[in-house]
Design a protein around this motif. Structure first.
Motif, PDB file in Angstrom:
ATOM      1  N   GLY A 175     -24.770  -0.116  25.427  1.00  0.00           N
ATOM      2  CA  GLY A 175     -23.760  -1.163  25.321  1.00  0.00           C
ATOM      3  C   GLY A 175     -22.350  -0.615  25.478  1.00  0.00           C
ATOM      4  N   ALA A 176     -22.077   0.522  24.833  1.00  0.00           N
ATOM      5  CA  ALA A 176     -20.747   1.130  24.927  1.00  0.00           C
ATOM      6  C   ALA A 176     -20.439   1.563  26.360  1.00  0.00           C
ATOM      7  CB  ALA A 176     -20.656   2.319  23.983  1.00  0.00           C
ATOM      8  N   ASN A 177     -21.461   1.948  27.103  1.00  0.00           N
ATOM      9  CA  ASN A 177     -21.265   2.390  28.486  1.00  0.00           C
ATOM     10  C   ASN A 177     -20.786   1.265  29.406  1.00  0.00           C
ATOM     11  OD1 ASN A 177     -22.035   5.013  27.938  1.00  0.00           O
ATOM     12  ND2 ASN A 177     -24.172   4.698  28.552  1.00  0.00           N
ATOM     13  N   GLN A 178     -20.894   0.026  28.955  1.00  0.00           N
ATOM     14  CA  GLN A 178     -20.526  -1.099  29.811  1.00  0.00           C
ATOM     15  C   GLN A 178     -19.021  -1.366  29.821  1.00  0.00           C
ATOM     16  OE1 GLN A 178     -23.185  -2.119  31.562  1.00  0.00           O
ATOM     17  NE2 GLN A 178     -24.299  -0.675  30.232  1.00  0.00           N
ATOM     18  N   PHE A 179     -18.273  -0.651  28.982  1.00  0.00           N
ATOM     19  CA  PHE A 179     -16.850  -0.958  28.821  1.00  0.00           C
ATOM     20  C   PHE A 179     -15.986   0.266  29.096  1.00  0.00           C
ATOM     21  CE2 PHE A 179     -19.357  -3.545  25.878  1.00  0.00           C
ATOM     22  CZ  PHE A 179     -19.047  -4.827  26.364  1.00  0.00           C
ATOM     23  N   ASP A 180     -14.816   0.018  29.650  1.00  0.00           N
ATOM     24  CA  ASP A 180     -13.844   1.071  29.909  1.00  0.00           C
ATOM     25  C   ASP A 180     -12.865   1.226  28.747  1.00  0.00           C
ATOM     26  OD1 ASP A 180     -14.766   1.751  32.509  1.00  0.00           O
ATOM     27  OD2 ASP A 180     -13.791  -0.041  33.297  1.00  0.00           O
ATOM     28  N   ALA A 181     -12.444   0.094  28.176  1.00  0.00           N
ATOM     29  CA  ALA A 181     -11.432   0.121  27.127  1.00  0.00           C
ATOM     30  C   ALA A 181     -12.072   0.450  25.776  1.00  0.00           C
ATOM     31  CB  ALA A 181     -10.716  -1.224  27.045  1.00  0.00           C
ATOM     32  N   SER A 182     -11.430   1.318  25.027  1.00  0.00           N
ATOM     33  CA  SER A 182     -11.949   1.691  23.710  1.00  0.00           C
ATOM     34  C   SER A 182     -11.967   0.487  22.774  1.00  0.00           C
ATOM     35  CB  SER A 182     -11.104   2.815  23.100  1.00  0.00           C
ATOM     36  OG  SER A 182      -9.754   2.412  22.967  1.00  0.00           O
ATOM     37  N   ALA A 183     -11.005  -0.440  22.925  1.00  0.00           N
ATOM     38  CA  ALA A 183     -10.988  -1.635  22.075  1.00  0.00           C
ATOM     39  C   ALA A 183     -12.238  -2.476  22.299  1.00  0.00           C
ATOM     40  CB  ALA A 183      -9.734  -2.462  22.363  1.00  0.00           C
ATOM     41  N   ASP A 184     -12.650  -2.608  23.556  1.00  0.00           N
ATOM     42  CA  ASP A 184     -13.879  -3.357  23.854  1.00  0.00           C
ATOM     43  C   ASP A 184     -15.097  -2.662  23.264  1.00  0.00           C
ATOM     44  OD1 ASP A 184     -12.526  -5.328  25.198  1.00  0.00           O
ATOM     45  OD2 ASP A 184     -12.808  -4.437  27.179  1.00  0.00           O
ATOM     46  N   ARG A 185     -15.127  -1.337  23.346  1.00  0.00           N
ATOM     47  CA  ARG A 185     -16.254  -0.600  22.761  1.00  0.00           C
ATOM     48  C   ARG A 185     -16.298  -0.779  21.248  1.00  0.00           C
ATOM     49  NH1 ARG A 185     -14.758   3.268  26.792  1.00  0.00           N
ATOM     50  NH2 ARG A 185     -13.521   4.450  25.275  1.00  0.00           N
ATOM     51  N   ASP A 186     -15.115  -0.785  20.610  1.00  0.00           N
ATOM     52  CA  ASP A 186     -15.083  -0.984  19.159  1.00  0.00           C
ATOM     53  C   ASP A 186     -15.626  -2.360  18.787  1.00  0.00           C
ATOM     54  OD1 ASP A 186     -13.999   1.496  18.832  1.00  0.00           O
ATOM     55  OD2 ASP A 186     -11.921   0.796  18.646  1.00  0.00           O
ATOM     56  N   VAL A 187     -15.244  -3.382  19.550  1.00  0.00           N
ATOM     57  CA  VAL A 187     -15.754  -4.725  19.287  1.00  0.00           C
ATOM     58  C   VAL A 187     -17.274  -4.756  19.459  1.00  0.00           C
ATOM     59  CG1 VAL A 187     -15.762  -7.111  20.104  1.00  0.00           C
ATOM     60  CG2 VAL A 187     -13.606  -5.861  19.908  1.00  0.00           C
ATOM     61  N   PHE A 188     -17.761  -4.103  20.511  1.00  0.00           N
ATOM     62  CA  PHE A 188     -19.214  -4.085  20.722  1.00  0.00           C
ATOM     63  C   PHE A 188     -19.933  -3.413  19.563  1.00  0.00           C
ATOM     64  CE2 PHE A 188     -23.029  -1.791  21.972  1.00  0.00           C
ATOM     65  CZ  PHE A 188     -23.815  -2.840  22.416  1.00  0.00           C
ATOM     66  N   PHE A 189     -19.413  -2.265  19.098  1.00  0.00           N
ATOM     67  CA  PHE A 189     -20.063  -1.571  17.991  1.00  0.00           C
ATOM     68  C   PHE A 189     -20.083  -2.436  16.733  1.00  0.00           C
ATOM     69  CE2 PHE A 189     -19.191   2.673  20.117  1.00  0.00           C
ATOM     70  CZ  PHE A 189     -20.528   2.951  20.322  1.00  0.00           C
ATOM     71  N   ASN A 190     -19.006  -3.189  16.482  1.00  0.00           N
ATOM     72  CA  ASN A 190     -18.993  -4.087  15.324  1.00  0.00           C
ATOM     73  C   ASN A 190     -20.109  -5.122  15.434  1.00  0.00           C
ATOM     74  OD1 ASN A 190     -16.799  -2.823  14.149  1.00  0.00           O
ATOM     75  ND2 ASN A 190     -15.290  -4.231  15.030  1.00  0.00           N
ATOM     76  N   TRP A 191     -20.236  -5.704  16.619  1.00  0.00           N
ATOM     77  CA  TRP A 191     -21.293  -6.689  16.825  1.00  0.00           C
ATOM     78  C   TRP A 191     -22.677  -6.049  16.777  1.00  0.00           C
ATOM     79  CZ3 TRP A 191     -21.221 -11.688  16.400  1.00  0.00           C
ATOM     80  CH2 TRP A 191     -20.015 -12.376  16.527  1.00  0.00           C
ATOM     81  N   TYR A 192     -22.767  -4.819  17.237  1.00  0.00           N
ATOM     82  CA  TYR A 192     -24.060  -4.137  17.203  1.00  0.00           C
ATOM     83  C   TYR A 192     -24.556  -4.012  15.765  1.00  0.00           C
ATOM     84  CZ  TYR A 192     -27.466  -0.339  17.321  1.00  0.00           C
ATOM     85  OH  TYR A 192     -28.597   0.426  17.140  1.00  0.00           O
ATOM     86  N   PHE A 193     -23.696  -3.561  14.847  1.00  0.00           N
ATOM     87  CA  PHE A 193     -24.119  -3.399  13.455  1.00  0.00           C
ATOM     88  C   PHE A 193     -24.364  -4.742  12.787  1.00  0.00           C
ATOM     89  CE2 PHE A 193     -22.185   0.855  13.984  1.00  0.00           C
ATOM     90  CZ  PHE A 193     -23.253   1.612  13.528  1.00  0.00           C
ATOM     91  N   ILE A 194     -23.573  -5.749  13.143  1.00  0.00           N
ATOM     92  CA  ILE A 194     -23.818  -7.081  12.590  1.00  0.00           C
ATOM     93  C   ILE A 194     -25.203  -7.572  13.000  1.00  0.00           C
ATOM     94  CG2 ILE A 194     -23.143  -9.515  12.775  1.00  0.00           C
ATOM     95  CD1 ILE A 194     -20.221  -8.546  12.934  1.00  0.00           C
ATOM     96  N   MET A 195     -25.535  -7.421  14.280  1.00  0.00           N
ATOM     97  CA  MET A 195     -26.840  -7.881  14.770  1.00  0.00           C
ATOM     98  C   MET A 195     -27.973  -7.052  14.183  1.00  0.00           C
ATOM     99  SD  MET A 195     -26.029  -8.878  18.751  1.00  0.00           S
ATOM    100  CE  MET A 195     -25.224  -7.333  19.139  1.00  0.00           C
ATOM    101  N   LEU A 196     -27.724  -5.747  13.972  1.00  0.00           N
ATOM    102  CA  LEU A 196     -28.753  -4.888  13.399  1.00  0.00           C
ATOM    103  C   LEU A 196     -29.084  -5.331  11.980  1.00  0.00           C
ATOM    104  CD1 LEU A 196     -30.311  -2.349  14.354  1.00  0.00           C
ATOM    105  CD2 LEU A 196     -28.612  -0.978  13.135  1.00  0.00           C
ATOM    106  N   TYR A 197     -28.052  -5.581  11.170  1.00  0.00           N
ATOM    107  CA  TYR A 197     -28.279  -6.033   9.797  1.00  0.00           C
ATOM    108  C   TYR A 197     -28.864  -7.440   9.773  1.00  0.00           C
ATOM    109  CZ  TYR A 197     -26.104  -2.175   7.247  1.00  0.00           C
ATOM    110  OH  TYR A 197     -25.843  -0.949   6.682  1.00  0.00           O
ATOM    111  N   ALA A 198     -28.348  -8.327  10.617  1.00  0.00           N
ATOM    112  CA  ALA A 198     -28.833  -9.710  10.621  1.00  0.00           C
ATOM    113  C   ALA A 198     -30.312  -9.772  10.977  1.00  0.00           C
ATOM    114  CB  ALA A 198     -28.013 -10.537  11.609  1.00  0.00           C
ATOM    115  N   SER A 199     -30.714  -9.020  11.993  1.00  0.00           N
ATOM    116  CA  SER A 199     -32.132  -9.031  12.389  1.00  0.00           C
ATOM    117  C   SER A 199     -33.008  -8.415  11.304  1.00  0.00           C
ATOM    118  CB  SER A 199     -32.316  -8.286  13.713  1.00  0.00           C
ATOM    119  OG  SER A 199     -31.899  -6.934  13.615  1.00  0.00           O
ATOM    120  N   SER A 200     -32.503  -7.398  10.602  1.00  0.00           N
ATOM    121  CA  SER A 200     -33.273  -6.792   9.509  1.00  0.00           C
ATOM    122  C   SER A 200     -33.476  -7.787   8.372  1.00  0.00           C
ATOM    123  CB  SER A 200     -32.560  -5.543   8.990  1.00  0.00           C
ATOM    124  OG  SER A 200     -32.465  -4.552   9.986  1.00  0.00           O
TER     125      SER A 200
END
Length: 576
Positions: A175-200
């Motif tokens: 997912g992080a590889n899909q973005f050039d801007a560090s801000a976009d990567r940070d947003v993706f990582f936030n959503w990644y952990f939210i989805m990880l916890y939500a699915s658990s």
């Protein structure tokens, strides 16, 4: 992402979705990636998390009720499985980095998840794949599962471990590889952990409830369906993904330092006045993937762990005199690689103290399920599944993270005139809360066994205490608050303190903490079983309270060890 200074652009940036990134870029090299990939990756992450959570959250109960496994043994097996699920992604990340890249590994891993859930569903649906039904807690001995029946179950578990190995870390990296801007990567990582916890949470509640109240086959079937949907979403988005080529694993560089220093153990660094050190190849082009680490030629090796400096010492035949390339890469390393390895060594004492936290939490999770099975789990007309109890910890983490971000940290800064807690301070508070959590588990278990003795039911393994199982949520809430402090703080510490070449190692270190904790917790239980009579198969005759007090003492001593390590540690990149 283009920044034109307009209000609309700033709003899009704040939300994390840039409409411009959805348009076809003019540069053909960057025509893929961006937020258009997010829906596909989100469904894939949620599908895999829901499938894994639904399969594993109720494993202790499944082993006890359907495979007639003794309760303590079931907890041990579940702990080993959890450890394997945690450590496997480290190997998967190394393989993806060094050989194939993320997308192929993630796709194969999610296909294996589908096969795993099909096998789980079959074990629950076909009677011949399980031993004869035996009423839990009955006085008569139960038929044990045959070798073939356990092989079918463990085959499904192994496939699920392989799935976690290929997908868990690599989904985040992909997912992080899909973005050039560090801000976009940070947003993706936030959503990644939210989805990880939500699915658990969904897996440990909704699917576990279906398994307990409807049927095991339907519960595993729902998990399988989630896995199929996740795989389908991943494949549908294939034409949009960026797929960077594999560039080698940073772990290879660490291993080279150890091997090179060992092979040159007889080199005398003091006596050789003309000894030179290797700094890599000077080049204006990127060196990623060529095996060479370009370092500052003026950087002298530090004196700490000086025996490792031999790995960078140039001896005859190590370097090509024409272009300066390393002729024998497993005998010569750059100074930067050596210093990177030293950074890991400096942080290992702090890392080792976190392993003990994981040991205690691993024991607490599985034995709380056993406690809940012999406690009143009714909430009104609803009966909470025993396998869902640990959801209290996940919910506590989410709530406490929100409180930290919005209330506690701003209040702390106001009271301390702008001082921000350091990562080591946050980890230390997390240690203290874990001590309190283990003590709370001991106190609640004392109350439960008191009701058992009061009713004279020590010999009845099926007797259910009138004490509400909701009391078990209190230790989980405290442990979750501790995890909300020490887990992100450790990731921050490792990420900021490690050199650029080892940034991805931070996640791997956390995975190893969890995995080692689960594995070592089984060793602790085995020792307790051999040395004491605290843990019979009958929970109503057990002395689980003593185990919790033992863990309380263990994490308290470990807290003291951590304080010493933290006092001696000196930040490299984080302000004191």
């Amino acid at each position: 992402m283009e920044a034109d200074g307009s209000l609309e652009s700033r709003q899009e940036s704040h939300l994390g979705f840039d409409h411009e990134s959805l348009k076809e870029p003019r540069d053909p090299e960057k025509r893929k990636g961006g937020w258009i990939t997010f829906p596909f990756l989100a469904v894939a992450i949620l599908g895999l998390g829901l499938a894994t959570g639904g399969a594993l959250s109720n494993m202790v109960v499944y082993l006890i009720k359907e495979y007639n496994v003794p309760s303590v043994d079931a907890a041990q097996i579940s702990t080993i499985i959890s450890g394997s699920i945690s450590v496997a992604p480290v190997a998967g990340a190394i393989v993806a980095d060094a050989l194939f890249g993320c997308y192929p590994i993630v796709a194969v891993a999610m296909a294996l998840s589908v096969l795993s859930l099909i096998m789980f569903t079959l074990t629950a649906s076909i009677p011949t794949l399980r031993p004869a039904v035996c009423q839990f807690g009955a006085g008569q001995p139960c038929d044990q599962a045959s070798t073939g029946q356990m092989a079918a179950l463990y085959g499904a578990v192994c496939l699920l471990c392989l799935s976690a190995a290929g997908a868990r870390f690599n989904q985040a990296t992909m997912g992080a590889n899909q973005f050039d801007a560090s801000a976009d990567r940070d947003v993706f990582f936030n959503w990644y952990f939210i989805m990880l916890y939500a699915s658990s949470v969904l897996g440990a509640t909704v699917i576990v409830y279906i398994q307990d109240t409807v049927s095991w086959s339907l519960g595993f079937g729902v998990s399988c369906a989630a896995s199929v949907v996740g795989l389908g979403a991943l494949l549908l988005g294939a034409r949009y993904y960026r797929q960077p080529a594999a560039q080698g694993s940073p772990f290879t560089g660490l291993a080279r330092v150890v091997v090179a220093a060992t092979r040159k153990r007889k080199v005398n660094l003091v006596a050789s006045e003309e000894l030179k050190f290797y700094y890599g190849i000077r080049s204006t082009s990127s060196s990623e993937g060529d095996g060479e680490v370009i370092s500052d030629g003026n950087l002298a090796p530090t004196d700490s762990f000086s025996f490792l400096n031999r790995a960078a010492a140039i001896t005859d035949g190590d370097v090509d005199g024409a272009d300066g390339r390393a002729v024998r890469p497993w005998r010569i390393c750059t100074v930067q690689q050596v210093e990177d390895f030293k950074t890991v060594l400096r942080i290992l004492p702090l890392w080792s103290s976190a392993v003990v936290l994981s040991i205690s939490i691993g024991v607490q999770i599985n034995f709380t399920v056993l406690q809940a099975l012999v406690m009143d789990r009714a909430v009104g007309r609803f009966t909470v599944p025993a396998g869902s109890m640990f959801v209290g910890s996940l919910i506590s983490v989410v709530i406490f993270l929100g409180l930290l971000d919005r209330i506690l940290l701003p209040l702390w800064k106001r009271l301390t005139r702008g001082h921000t807690p350091t990562p080591l301070q946050c980890v230390g508070v997390g240690h203290a809360l874990t001590v309190a959590s283990m003590a709370a588990s001991a106190v609640i278990e004392r109350s439960r066994t008191a009701t058992v003795r009061a009713h004279g039911e020590e010999g009845n393994p099926a007797w259910v205490s009138p004490l509400s199982a909701m009391w078990l949520l209190l230790p989980f809430a405290v442990a979750g608050a501790g995890e909300a402090l020490h887990f992100p703080a450790q990731v921050t510490l490792y990420y900021q303190e490690f050199p650029p070449s080892l940034k991805n190692t931070a996640t791997g270190m956390m995975a190893m903490i969890v995995a080692l904790g689960f594995y070592l917790s089984t060793a602790v239980i085995n020792i307790v079983q051999r040395a004491t009579t605290w843990l019979p198969d009958n929970m109503n005759a057990s002395k689980l309270e003593n185990l919790y007090w033992l863990l309380t003492a263990l994490v308290a001593v470990n807290f003291g060890y951590y304080l010493v390590c933290a006092k001696l540690y000196r930040y490299q990149n984080i302000g004191k």
